[in-house]
Design a protein around this motif. Structure first.
Motif, PDB file in Angstrom:
ATOM      1  N   LEU A 174     -23.621 -92.754 -56.053  1.00 29.02           N
ATOM      2  CA  LEU A 174     -24.983 -93.082 -56.443  1.00 29.02           C
ATOM      3  C   LEU A 174     -25.769 -93.648 -55.257  1.00 29.02           C
ATOM      4  O   LEU A 174     -25.339 -94.592 -54.613  1.00 29.02           O
ATOM      5  CB  LEU A 174     -24.950 -94.117 -57.567  1.00 29.02           C
ATOM      6  CG  LEU A 174     -26.276 -94.527 -58.201  1.00 29.02           C
ATOM      7  CD1 LEU A 174     -26.825 -93.396 -59.064  1.00 29.02           C
ATOM      8  CD2 LEU A 174     -26.086 -95.781 -59.050  1.00 29.02           C
ATOM      9  N   THR A 175     -26.927 -93.067 -54.951  1.00 31.69           N
ATOM     10  CA  THR A 175     -27.829 -93.440 -53.849  1.00 31.69           C
ATOM     11  C   THR A 175     -27.126 -93.440 -52.488  1.00 31.69           C
ATOM     12  O   THR A 175     -27.560 -94.119 -51.568  1.00 31.69           O
ATOM     13  CB  THR A 175     -28.509 -94.814 -54.076  1.00 31.69           C
ATOM     14  OG1 THR A 175     -27.554 -95.877 -53.976  1.00 31.69           O
ATOM     15  CG2 THR A 175     -29.212 -94.865 -55.419  1.00 31.69           C
ATOM     16  N   GLY A 176     -26.035 -92.684 -52.357  1.00 29.37           N
ATOM     17  CA  GLY A 176     -25.294 -92.664 -51.104  1.00 29.37           C
ATOM     18  C   GLY A 176     -25.679 -91.496 -50.211  1.00 29.37           C
ATOM     19  O   GLY A 176     -26.792 -90.988 -50.248  1.00 29.37           O
ATOM     20  N   GLY A 177     -24.732 -91.048 -49.388  1.00 29.09           N
ATOM     21  CA  GLY A 177     -24.977 -89.955 -48.461  1.00 29.09           C
ATOM     22  C   GLY A 177     -23.806 -89.783 -47.523  1.00 29.09           C
ATOM     23  O   GLY A 177     -22.767 -90.448 -47.645  1.00 29.09           O
ATOM     24  N   SER A 178     -23.964 -88.911 -46.543  1.00 28.89           N
ATOM     25  CA  SER A 178     -22.877 -88.601 -45.615  1.00 28.89           C
ATOM     26  C   SER A 178     -22.483 -89.789 -44.749  1.00 28.89           C
ATOM     27  O   SER A 178     -21.395 -89.805 -44.170  1.00 28.89           O
ATOM     28  CB  SER A 178     -23.286 -87.430 -44.714  1.00 28.89           C
ATOM     29  OG  SER A 178     -24.456 -87.754 -43.971  1.00 28.89           O
ATOM     30  N   GLY A 210     -33.414 -86.614 -52.506  1.00 28.66           N
ATOM     31  CA  GLY A 210     -33.955 -87.950 -52.293  1.00 28.66           C
ATOM     32  C   GLY A 210     -33.023 -88.938 -51.641  1.00 28.66           C
ATOM     33  O   GLY A 210     -33.423 -90.062 -51.347  1.00 28.66           O
ATOM     34  N   CYS A 211     -31.763 -88.551 -51.386  1.00 28.43           N
ATOM     35  CA  CYS A 211     -30.779 -89.476 -50.813  1.00 28.43           C
ATOM     36  C   CYS A 211     -30.592 -89.231 -49.314  1.00 28.43           C
ATOM     37  O   CYS A 211     -30.761 -88.111 -48.829  1.00 28.43           O
ATOM     38  CB  CYS A 211     -29.427 -89.308 -51.512  1.00 28.43           C
ATOM     39  SG  CYS A 211     -29.375 -89.918 -53.197  1.00 28.43           S
ATOM     40  N   ALA A 212     -30.217 -90.289 -48.605  1.00 32.31           N
ATOM     41  CA  ALA A 212     -29.820 -90.192 -47.191  1.00 32.31           C
ATOM     42  C   ALA A 212     -30.863 -89.494 -46.340  1.00 32.31           C
ATOM     43  O   ALA A 212     -30.551 -88.692 -45.467  1.00 32.31           O
ATOM     44  CB  ALA A 212     -28.473 -89.482 -47.067  1.00 32.31           C
ATOM     45  N   GLY A 213     -32.141 -89.776 -46.595  1.00 30.80           N
ATOM     46  CA  GLY A 213     -33.200 -89.205 -45.789  1.00 30.80           C
ATOM     47  C   GLY A 213     -33.670 -87.845 -46.220  1.00 30.80           C
ATOM     48  O   GLY A 213     -34.538 -87.260 -45.575  1.00 30.80           O
ATOM     49  N   VAL A 214     -33.129 -87.303 -47.308  1.00 34.06           N
ATOM     50  CA  VAL A 214     -33.580 -86.000 -47.811  1.00 34.06           C
ATOM     51  C   VAL A 214     -34.815 -86.222 -48.682  1.00 34.06           C
ATOM     52  O   VAL A 214     -34.752 -86.956 -49.660  1.00 34.06           O
ATOM     53  CB  VAL A 214     -32.477 -85.310 -48.634  1.00 34.06           C
ATOM     54  CG1 VAL A 214     -32.976 -83.981 -49.178  1.00 34.06           C
ATOM     55  CG2 VAL A 214     -31.232 -85.104 -47.770  1.00 34.06           C
ATOM     56  N   PRO A 215     -35.938 -85.596 -48.367  1.00 30.87           N
ATOM     57  CA  PRO A 215     -37.160 -85.817 -49.146  1.00 30.87           C
ATOM     58  C   PRO A 215     -37.048 -85.272 -50.563  1.00 30.87           C
ATOM     59  O   PRO A 215     -36.289 -84.334 -50.837  1.00 30.87           O
ATOM     60  CB  PRO A 215     -38.226 -85.039 -48.367  1.00 30.87           C
ATOM     61  CG  PRO A 215     -37.664 -84.862 -46.994  1.00 30.87           C
ATOM     62  CD  PRO A 215     -36.187 -84.770 -47.173  1.00 30.87           C
ATOM     63  N   LEU A 216     -37.792 -85.874 -51.440  1.00 31.28           N
ATOM     64  CA  LEU A 216     -37.917 -85.373 -52.806  1.00 31.28           C
ATOM     65  C   LEU A 216     -39.140 -84.462 -52.836  1.00 31.28           C
ATOM     66  O   LEU A 216     -40.260 -84.912 -52.647  1.00 31.28           O
ATOM     67  CB  LEU A 216     -38.088 -86.539 -53.780  1.00 31.28           C
ATOM     68  CG  LEU A 216     -37.893 -86.251 -55.262  1.00 31.28           C
ATOM     69  CD1 LEU A 216     -36.480 -85.751 -55.544  1.00 31.28           C
ATOM     70  CD2 LEU A 216     -38.185 -87.506 -56.082  1.00 31.28           C
ATOM     71  N   GLY A 491     -28.268 -95.770 -44.636  1.00 30.44           N
ATOM     72  CA  GLY A 491     -28.686 -95.313 -45.959  1.00 30.44           C
ATOM     73  C   GLY A 491     -29.707 -96.214 -46.612  1.00 30.44           C
ATOM     74  O   GLY A 491     -30.189 -97.187 -46.053  1.00 30.44           O
ATOM     75  N   GLU A 492     -30.033 -95.870 -47.867  1.00 24.65           N
ATOM     76  CA  GLU A 492     -30.912 -96.708 -48.651  1.00 24.65           C
ATOM     77  C   GLU A 492     -30.239 -98.068 -48.812  1.00 24.65           C
ATOM     78  O   GLU A 492     -29.036 -98.163 -49.078  1.00 24.65           O
ATOM     79  CB  GLU A 492     -31.163 -96.086 -50.035  1.00 24.65           C
ATOM     80  CG  GLU A 492     -32.167 -94.956 -49.993  1.00 24.65           C
ATOM     81  CD  GLU A 492     -31.613 -93.639 -49.476  1.00 24.65           C
ATOM     82  OE1 GLU A 492     -30.379 -93.511 -49.333  1.00 24.65           O
ATOM     83  OE2 GLU A 492     -32.423 -92.743 -49.194  1.00 24.65           O
TER      84      GLU A 492
END
Length: 499
Positions: A174-178, A210-216, A491-492
């Motif tokens: 949740l709200t994470g990334g690579s 929307g996570c890890a710098g990916v735009p929504l 990350g966020e």
């Protein structure tokens, strides 16, 4: 307490393994280089190839509870271990020309902020020596206008791998990334060259919308139950690397999505096997455990809810871009929340914008939880699947150990918390889970014989530039030109970000 805990006999710390009464029979090579094939049960496969699952996991004595293990997972400093470089496919990355990149390729850490007009932009970097600046001007765009970020390691400028190199496809929490430490703890040994002690594989992390710098870029967020983003990502990966064997790896929310995907695909899965860690399984039952305890509600449920609000604030511009969409109408309520628990956010946003219609929107978050729970799909999995949970996980307290699917083995450790599994290791703690997971990945990537895969997966074709699957005209993806390079991503923020 921690010292007394460490004095328990070794047998107390042995993981419990749960197989179906009749484990599935697998075709396996007698050795990686051998052409000789034999039939073994899933139990025999695990016993022979995953020895770490039959040895004690002793939590570090000062991290003797699930709360401490979980807290260290989110608060520990992992910046100097398991460094992983990625090539990234995301929209509108831009390097701030005022930032001078002076860093070692193995040690640069990018700090990011979200800019609606540009996507994600580097704000600052730790420095060591001059590096060329990289721009990522490509994207993996879904048919509905959404955007997924794919981070691939090792970067192509570092080394070129053979086309048939196995690929680990990763879904974060949740709200994470690579960038998450638990992701890197697996990809570091998996993707390290063989001559340096690793497996020499490729890793590709699917960063959610929307996570890890990916735009929504569309009025839809990700959710625990929506699987079409991983479906199109795997379609793209299998097209780009048609000779490579794909193995799925999911953490927490990503584990739930991966399990649902494998269950929905059944014998048609493009992933030949899966591994899931800290899967929440029954979302309704585990949410009940969170909200009925004062501590769990105010620490874990509230921490995750607040992180989701922080994430959605970074993408608040989406409401003006799609003013008539129900998702946009739901955002003001979410943005006004000061200290929501997870269910509050899911009631305001996820039940409405966590996927397409149908089945979204749901009447309540709890109805969404019932639909999205992965334990309901577990019986339909038709590829080998290893699941690991910790008995003292404060977030996941209900585990379906009696699943009864011969393709599935569920391991439960005494300790480990949520995505922790920290044990003492010299001058710093190390993650026990990396050993059995890497053993499993190597076994299913090299020893497992997969027969007739090409005849089972659905054919792919291109329509108006979008890659589509036969029978699914409603989903697809396409990639624009360009490429990029990242080395770790900040990350966020938030206490439980990434879980």
């Amino acid at each position: 307490m921690g010292v007394l805990f460490s004095l328990m006999p070794a047998a107390y710390f042995l993981p419990q393994l749960f197989f179906a009464p009749s484990p599935e029979s697998l075709s396996v090579r007698t050795s990686p280089a051998s052409k000789e094939v034999k039939q073994v049960s899933l139990r025999q496969f695990v016993e022979a190839r995953c020895p770490s699952l039959f040895r004690p996991f002793r939590p570090a004595w000062w991290l003797f509870s699930g709360h401490l293990q979980t807290a260290y997972c989110v608060m520990g400093d992992f910046s100097k271990v398991d460094k992983v470089e990625y090539d990234r496919i995301i929209p509108m990355w831009t390097v701030d020309p005022s930032v001078k990149l002076e860093a070692d390729p193995c040690e640069i850490i990018l700090h990011m902020r979200f800019l609606p007009e540009y996507g994600s932009q580097i704000e600052s970097v730790d420095s060591r020596r001059d590096l060329p600046s990289y721009q990522a001007l490509t994207l993996l765009r879904t048919l509905d206008g959404g955007t997924i970020g794919l981070d691939s390691t090792p970067p192509e400028n570092e080394r070129i791998l053979p086309d048939d190199t196995p690929i680990v496809v990763v879904l974060h929490g949740l709200t994470g990334g690579s960038h998450e430490s638990y992701v890197r703890s697996i990809l570091a040994p998996v993707c390290t060259p063989v001559e340096q002690g690793g497996l020499g594989y490729r890793g590709i992390v699917v960063n959610f919308r929307g996570c890890a710098g990916v735009p929504l870029t569309s009025p839809q967020l990700y959710s625990a139950g929506y699987t079409d983003d991983i479906r199109v990502a795997v379609m793209h990966i299998s097209t780009r690397y048609p000779r490579a064997r794909l193995v799925g790896l999911g953490f927490s929310l990503g584990a739930n999505v991966l399990t649902r995907y494998l269950g929905e695909e059944g014998e048609h899965s493009r992933l030949v096997a899966g591994c899931i860690l800290a899967c929440p399984w029954d979302l309704l039952a585990n949410n009940e455990q969170l909200v009925t305890s004062w501590f769990h509600r105010n620490v874990y449920a509230r921490g995750m809810g607040q992180n989701l609000v922080k994430l959605i604030k970074r993408h608040a511009h989406i409401a003006s871009a799609f003013p008539a969409h129900p998702f946009s109408a739901a955002l003001p309520r979410a943005l006004a929340m000061r200290s929501p628990v997870l269910e509050d956010f899911d009631n305001a946003v996820t039940r409405i914008g966590g996927g397409p219609s149908p089945p979204f929107p749901f009447a309540t978050a709890r109805k969404y939880y019932v639909w999205a729970s992965s334990d309901r799909k577990l019986r339909d999995v038709r590829v080998p699947l290893l699941a690991l949970n910790a008995a003292d996980d404060p977030i996941v307290q209900v585990v379906p150990v009696d699943a009864g699917n011969g393709w599935v083995v569920i391991g439960v450790t005494k300790g480990g918390g949520h995505l922790g599994w920290f044990e003492a290791g010299g001058r710093r703690v190390k993650r026990w889970m990396s050993r059995p997971v890497v053993e499993w990945i190597r076994a299913v990537a090299e020893d497992l014989v997969v027969e007739g895969l090409e005849g089972r997966v659905k054919p792919l074709h291109e329509v108006d530039g979008f890659l589509k699957e036969e029978g699914r005209d409603d989903i697809g993806c396409k990639v624009a030109d360009g490429g990029g390079h990242v080395v770790g991503v900040e990350g966020e923020g938030g206490l439980f970000a990434g879980l």
